[in-house]
Structure formats: structure tokens, C-alpha cells
Design a protein around this motif. Structure first.
Motif, PDB file in Angstrom:
ATOM      1  N   UNK A   1       0.860  -1.195   0.000  1.00 39.36           N
ATOM      2  CA  UNK A   1       0.000   0.000   0.000  1.00 39.36           C
ATOM      3  C   UNK A   1       0.888   1.234   0.000  1.00 39.36           C
ATOM      4  N   UNK A   2       0.570   2.238  -0.824  1.00 36.29           N
ATOM      5  CA  UNK A   2       1.384   3.456  -0.835  1.00 36.29           C
ATOM      6  C   UNK A   2       1.260   4.249   0.454  1.00 36.29           C
ATOM      7  N   UNK A   3       2.233   5.124   0.649  1.00 33.50           N
ATOM      8  CA  UNK A   3       2.264   5.972   1.839  1.00 33.50           C
ATOM      9  C   UNK A   3       1.096   6.951   1.824  1.00 33.50           C
ATOM     10  N   UNK A   4       0.579   7.240   3.023  1.00 34.03           N
ATOM     11  CA  UNK A   4      -0.581   8.120   3.131  1.00 34.03           C
ATOM     12  C   UNK A   4      -0.397   9.052   4.325  1.00 34.03           C
TER      13      UNK A   4
ATOM     14  N   UNK B   1       8.784   5.770   1.625  1.00 38.14           N
ATOM     15  CA  UNK B   1       9.508   5.234   0.458  1.00 38.14           C
ATOM     16  C   UNK B   1       8.606   4.543  -0.554  1.00 38.14           C
ATOM     17  N   UNK B   2       7.265   4.715  -0.413  1.00 39.99           N
ATOM     18  CA  UNK B   2       6.324   4.157  -1.398  1.00 39.99           C
ATOM     19  C   UNK B   2       5.320   5.262  -1.732  1.00 39.99           C
ATOM     20  N   UNK B   3       5.827   6.322  -2.359  1.00 40.78           N
ATOM     21  CA  UNK B   3       5.019   7.532  -2.524  1.00 40.78           C
ATOM     22  C   UNK B   3       4.762   7.925  -3.965  1.00 40.78           C
ATOM     23  N   UNK B   4       5.574   7.447  -4.914  1.00 41.42           N
ATOM     24  CA  UNK B   4       5.427   7.909  -6.294  1.00 41.42           C
ATOM     25  C   UNK B   4       5.956   6.856  -7.259  1.00 41.42           C
ATOM     26  N   UNK B   5       5.911   7.173  -8.545  1.00 40.36           N
ATOM     27  CA  UNK B   5       6.311   6.216  -9.578  1.00 40.36           C
ATOM     28  C   UNK B   5       7.783   5.845  -9.461  1.00 40.36           C
TER      29      UNK B   5
ATOM     30  N   UNK C   1      -4.024   2.659  -4.478  1.00 39.50           N
ATOM     31  CA  UNK C   1      -4.926   3.491  -3.670  1.00 39.50           C
ATOM     32  C   UNK C   1      -4.990   4.872  -4.304  1.00 39.50           C
ATOM     33  N   UNK C   2      -6.118   5.186  -4.913  1.00 38.73           N
ATOM     34  CA  UNK C   2      -6.251   6.449  -5.630  1.00 38.73           C
ATOM     35  C   UNK C   2      -6.198   7.650  -4.699  1.00 38.73           C
ATOM     36  N   UNK C   3      -6.557   7.456  -3.442  1.00 42.19           N
ATOM     37  CA  UNK C   3      -6.509   8.558  -2.485  1.00 42.19           C
ATOM     38  C   UNK C   3      -5.102   8.837  -1.998  1.00 42.19           C
ATOM     39  N   UNK C   4      -4.340   7.776  -1.714  1.00 46.77           N
ATOM     40  CA  UNK C   4      -2.969   7.963  -1.225  1.00 46.77           C
ATOM     41  C   UNK C   4      -2.087   8.573  -2.306  1.00 46.77           C
ATOM     42  N   UNK C   5      -2.058   7.967  -3.484  1.00 45.60           N
ATOM     43  CA  UNK C   5      -1.289   8.549  -4.581  1.00 45.60           C
ATOM     44  C   UNK C   5      -1.855   9.919  -4.966  1.00 45.60           C
ATOM     45  N   UNK C   6      -3.188  10.057  -4.927  1.00 44.52           N
ATOM     46  CA  UNK C   6      -3.839  11.262  -5.403  1.00 44.52           C
ATOM     47  C   UNK C   6      -3.672  12.472  -4.509  1.00 44.52           C
ATOM     48  N   UNK C   7      -3.171  12.291  -3.300  1.00 43.71           N
ATOM     49  CA  UNK C   7      -2.943  13.438  -2.423  1.00 43.71           C
ATOM     50  C   UNK C   7      -1.827  14.330  -2.943  1.00 43.71           C
TER      51      UNK C   7
END
Length: 396
Positions: free
Chosen positions: A241-244, A255-259, A279-285
Motif C-alpha cells: 500500500x502506498x504511503x498516506x 519510500x512508497x510515494x510515487x512512480x 490506492x487512488x486517495x494515497x497517490x492522489x494526495x
């Protein structure tokens, strides 16, 4: 179908029951064994107990539920920190994966965020329609860090202008607002009834002192190199799961925030069992993240999907919008999933609506912020309609 419609359930103590989930229209249940301490093995017996709860519910009602995703099998902090005893916790993790695979549970969502999971500064932010949402405001986080947590040398981690604004605002904040800020940032995660105290948070932050983003990234890769071969053998797909939010918080690296982070992780551990929870919300922030681009680039590694939208505002401030509104451009995201699925002729991916608003009579109930029933029901209904509309319009 683009997605297998699913719902997060926190187990027998969740105020949202299995019967409620069936009425919402989901048949995939996303759950975990929160009562087992982090780092201990998930035994076959404990896994079966959770499966039995679903099977008993299925006997009473005709609408079937099944456990399709583990969210989450947490990673012990000593693994993230690279401590000397990490090998013991990694072996326990491997054994849990083997037991899950033997039990037919083949997708695992997890994260590698130090100390804290998702972080919000107001978990009951009132919207114009009277419902409440989750809000993250960097300005308020700075106030918490400088004046409530009083982290040593915290001011060095922030833009000087924002730090000065925080200093000016803090004396003017009502006590009620400060208490809400404190409560929101020390809130326990679902399944964790103890929660944080200021001292516990300080200790957690202290344990990462001197650990850089590069070291944390290396520790993640070392962990993956150990567990992914075991996951492959067990038939289990791992979905990080990406960082949130997708940037450092309270001095902790992320360390899991972007491409770029995804490129690094998947190049170092290339097996397809090493996958992603999109997670569209975590990446989308972060406006820097190209969400459709991430889907297209790593579609074959996306093993689980969280769909929600945040409304981005100035200075790293965002709140959870309605699922079809906000900054995510949900139509574009779901259509991208549709096009990728048709191109690869892939089975539907488990998806759950994430972080619904607290609304209607749920406003009068004790619920975990973001996980009340009616807000997620609205989100799932909207997403189901969007999915059907895209499929029907593009296939005819």
C-alpha cells in the motif's frame, strides 16, 4: 466486471456486520486477524476461525461472502528498522504466508510506513452538507509537532514560512480545536484498541532516529527478497500500500510515494508476486502523481484496489471528497482499469470503496472515522454505477 466488489471488515467487533456487508452488495470480504500481536505467526487455526465466521454467515443468508484479501498482515517495526532480531520476525511472516496460502487466502495488502499508518489532522471535518470527512492539513500537523508533541528540532523539517505561520496561529487556536487535533493524530488504527499516547509516539519516532529514506528503502528490498519467493511458492500475491500521505511526516521517511519509488521496488524484486495496492486517495494526495499512468505502467502488478478521491487544496491540505468528485477524476481511473483489463483479458481485481463520509444516522453512532457503513455504501453504489456505465457504453 472490472472489479470484484469488496468491503473491509474488522472482524466480530466491527459495528458494521457481515449482514450489513451483504446488503451493501459486496461479496468479497477484506479482513485481518487484528487480535494477533504484530510479528507473531498467523496459525492455520486462527485463520480458519475467521473463515468459519464467514461460512456461518453464508449458511444463514443466500448471498455468499468470501475472504478475498488480507488487509493487512503488518510488518514488524524491527524489520523496517533493520534490527538484529529482524530475521525472527521475517521467518514468522513467511510462516503466516504459507498458512494463508494453504487456507486459500491468496492476496495480502501490507505497508512499510514507519510507526504510523494513514495520518489525518481532523477525523471529523464537517462538510457543507453536514456529513464529516477525514482532513489532512500540514499547517495543523506542524502545530501538533512543534507545540503538542514538542519533537526535538522539528522546525528544521518544515518550510520556514509555514513554521512561522504555525507559530502565529497556535496561540489563537481554541482549546477544543487543539484537543481535536491531538485526538486525531493519536487515534488508534482499526483493530488496535490501545492507540497512541504522546510518549508512545515519541518513543516510536526516536526508534527511527538516524534511519534515512535510503536505509528504509534498502530494508524494504531486503524484506521483499526474503518473503516474495515464499509468497510465490504459497500462491500468494503481495500488494504494498502506498504511503498516506505520500511525503515524510514527523521526521519519518516514506519510500512508497510515487512512480520512482515503485520503479525502484519492482526493479529490485521483479517477481510478479511483488505487487501493488493501487490506492487512488494515497497517490492522489500529491498532484505530482499521474494516477492513470501508474495504472497503465503497473497494471499487471496491481493485485488490489482502493478507490476514493481527495480534494487537494493549498499547502499540502486535502480532505476526503465524495467518491466521484474531488481531484481523482474517478471516471478516468475506472476507464483506464477497463481498458487495461480488456487488453490483458484479466479476471476482475478485488476493489473496495475507501474512507466514506460519516453521514445520516451514522453521525449519531460510534464508528471508526472513514469506516462507517452508509458513507462507504454510497461510495460503493456510485463506483458500481460508474463501472457499469463504462462497460455498457464501451461494449455496445
Amino acid at each position: 466486471m472490472i472489479f470484484e466488489q469488496s468491503w473491509r471488515w474488522y472482524g466480530p467487533h466491527d459495528p458494521v456486520s457481515l449482514k450489513d456487508i451483504k446488503q451493501a452488495g459486496a461479496n468479497g470480504v477484506v479482513t485481518a486477524l487484528h487480535h494477533i500481536p504484530v510479528g507473531e505467526v498467523w496459525s492455520m487455526e486462527e485463520i480458519q476461525k475467521r473463515k468459519d465466521l464467514l461460512e456461518e454467515s453464508n449458511k444463514r443468508d443466500r448471498f455468499p461472502l468470501h475472504w478475498n484479501v488480507v488487509e493487512s498482515l503488518p510488518v514488524h517495526e524491527h524489520i523496517k528498522q533493520g534490527k538484529g532480531d529482524k530475521a525472527t520476525f521475517i521467518e514468522n511472516y513467511k510462516e503466516s504466508l504459507r498458512n494463508l496460502g494453504k487456507s486459500g487466502i491468496t492476496r495480502v495488502c501490507y505497508n512499510f510506513m514507519p510507526v504510523l499508518d494513514w495520518l489525518r489532522t481532523n477525523v471529523r471535518y464537517r462538510l457543507e452538507d453536514g456529513s464529516t470527512a477525514l482532513l489532512h492539513d500540514l499547517q495543523d500537523l506542524i502545530i501538533f509537532d512543534l507545540f503538542i508533541l514538542k519533537r526535538e528540532r522539528a522546525e528544521e523539517d518544515y518550510d520556514p514560512e509555514m513554521a512561522e505561520r504555525a507559530k502565529s496561529r497556535y496561540p489563537q487556536m481554541p482549546q477544543e480545536e487543539l484537543e481535536r487535533l491531538r485526538e486525531s493524530l493519536l487515534m488508534a488504527l482499526p483493530g488496535d484498541r490501545k492507540g497512541f499516547t504522546l510518549e508512545k509516539l515519541r518513543q516510536g519516532l526516536e526508534s527511527y532516529k538516524g534511519i534515512s529514506a535510503e536505509q528504509l528503502r534498502d530494508n524494504l528490498v531486503d524484506f521483499l527478497k526474503e518473503i516474495i519467493p515464499v509468497a510465490e511458492e504459497a500462491g500468494v500475491k503481495m500488494a504494498i500500500h502506498p504511503d498516506d500521505p505520500p511525503w515524510p511526516v514527523l521526521g519519518l521517511p516514506r519510500v512508497v510515494s510515487d512512480i520512482d519509488d515503485l520503479n525502484y521496488i519492482f526493479s529490485k524484486v521483479p517477481q510478479k508476486a511483488n505487487g501493488l495496492t493501487f490506492c487512488s486517495g494515497s497517490f492522489g494526495a500529491s498532484e505530482k502523481n499521474d494516477l492513470p499512468g501508474i495504472i497503465k505502467t503497473y497494471y499487471d502488478r496491481i493485485h488490489f484496489v482502493h478507490l476514493r478521491s481527495v480534494q487537494r487544496e493549498a499547502d499540502s491540505r486535502f480532505y476526503e471528497a465524495n467518491h466521484l468528485e474531488g481531484s481523482a477524476e474517478m471516471y478516468k481511473l475506472v476507464r483506464t482499469f477497463y481498458e487495461c483489463q480488456k487488453g490483458q483479458k484479466r479476471e476482475p481485481i478485488p476493489m473496495r470503496p475507501d474512507h466514506g463520509h460519516q453521514m445520516l444516522d451514522d453521525l449519531e453512532k460510534t464508528t471508526y472515522p472513514g469506516y462507517s457503513a452508509i458513507g462507504r455504501l454510497r461510495g460503493l453504489a456510485e463506483l458500481r454505477g460508474l463501472e457499469m456505465g463504462i462497460e455498457r457504453s464501451l461494449e455496445n
